[in-house]
Design an enzyme around this catalytic site. Structure first.
Site, PDB file in Angstrom:
ATOM      1  N   HIS A  78       0.834  -1.194   0.000  1.00  0.00           N
ATOM      2  CA  HIS A  78       0.000   0.000   0.000  1.00  0.00           C
ATOM      3  C   HIS A  78       0.877   1.255   0.000  1.00  0.00           C
ATOM      4  O   HIS A  78       2.043   1.208   0.388  1.00  0.00           O
ATOM      5  CB  HIS A  78      -0.922  -0.017   1.196  1.00  0.00           C
ATOM      6  CG  HIS A  78      -2.025  -1.028   1.084  1.00  0.00           C
ATOM      7  ND1 HIS A  78      -3.032  -1.122   1.997  1.00  0.00           N
ATOM      8  CD2 HIS A  78      -2.268  -1.979   0.149  1.00  0.00           C
ATOM      9  CE1 HIS A  78      -3.865  -2.088   1.634  1.00  0.00           C
ATOM     10  NE2 HIS A  78      -3.410  -2.629   0.514  1.00  0.00           N
ATOM     11  N   GLU A  80       0.854   3.860   1.916  1.00  0.00           N
ATOM     12  CA  GLU A  80       1.338   4.227   3.243  1.00  0.00           C
ATOM     13  C   GLU A  80       2.534   3.363   3.632  1.00  0.00           C
ATOM     14  O   GLU A  80       3.517   3.859   4.196  1.00  0.00           O
ATOM     15  CB  GLU A  80       0.218   4.059   4.285  1.00  0.00           C
ATOM     16  CG  GLU A  80      -1.030   4.867   3.982  1.00  0.00           C
ATOM     17  CD  GLU A  80      -2.051   4.149   3.091  1.00  0.00           C
ATOM     18  OE1 GLU A  80      -3.219   4.567   3.096  1.00  0.00           O
ATOM     19  OE2 GLU A  80      -1.696   3.173   2.397  1.00  0.00           O
ATOM     20  N   CYS A 106      -6.018   1.214   5.357  1.00  0.00           N
ATOM     21  CA  CYS A 106      -6.547  -0.062   5.850  1.00  0.00           C
ATOM     22  C   CYS A 106      -6.006  -0.298   7.257  1.00  0.00           C
ATOM     23  O   CYS A 106      -5.124   0.422   7.730  1.00  0.00           O
ATOM     24  CB  CYS A 106      -6.137  -1.202   4.913  1.00  0.00           C
ATOM     25  SG  CYS A 106      -4.395  -1.676   5.054  1.00  0.00           S
TER      26      CYS A 106
END
Length: 151
Positions: A78, A80, A106
């Protein structure tokens, strides 16, 4: 002359970063910022040296996994996660930073953001992960749902 706020400025940059994403389902960008200086950026996609994500390599698409579920069934990282990894790779301390994300992180990313010492999270789009929202509420993070129409 009108200037964008810092949040507008960094969210626009996160949106620009997301254009590099190679995920076939959702393009996401993240920017870690401290003292109004960019520390690291990340976008979602396959690990270094792997083939780009495609309809042929996306397990989630092949298995019809709903968004926000079974995060382990993805070969990509992801945005992040990639921003946090980029900071670590370059020896950049992100403790005390703000993370700007084009979507709500998430639950896995929320846990990483918390443990990385990030203190503020600004995100634009929603993401169907109730546990992530619960953990954000329980955390000491200052969480801002960015509502600017430009992003």
């Amino acid at each position: 002359m009108s200037r964008p706020s810092w949040d507008e400025y960094f969210m626009k940059i996160a949106q620009d970063v997301s254009e590099r994403a190679i995920c076939v389902k959702r393009k996401v960008g993240a920017v870690a910022v401290k003292d109004n200086r960019i520390l690291a950026t990340g976008y979602n996609g396959a690990p270094k040296g792997f083939d780009h994500c495609s309809d042929q390599t996306c397990l989630r698409k092949q298995m019809h996994v709903p968004s926000g579920q079974r995060h382990e069934l993805c070969r990509g990282l992801h945005a992040e996660q990639n921003a946090i990894i980029q900071a670590a790779w370059h020896g950049v301390r992100i403790e005390g930073a703000t993370m700007y994300c084009t979507y709500q992180p998430c639950v896995i990313c929320v846990k990483m953001i918390i443990n990385a010492g990030i203190v503020r999270l600004v995100y634009a789009g929603g993401y169907p992960d109730e546990l992530a929202l619960e953990m954000l509420k329980e955390s000491k993070l200052k969480v801002i749902k960015y509502e600017e129409a430009k992003v």
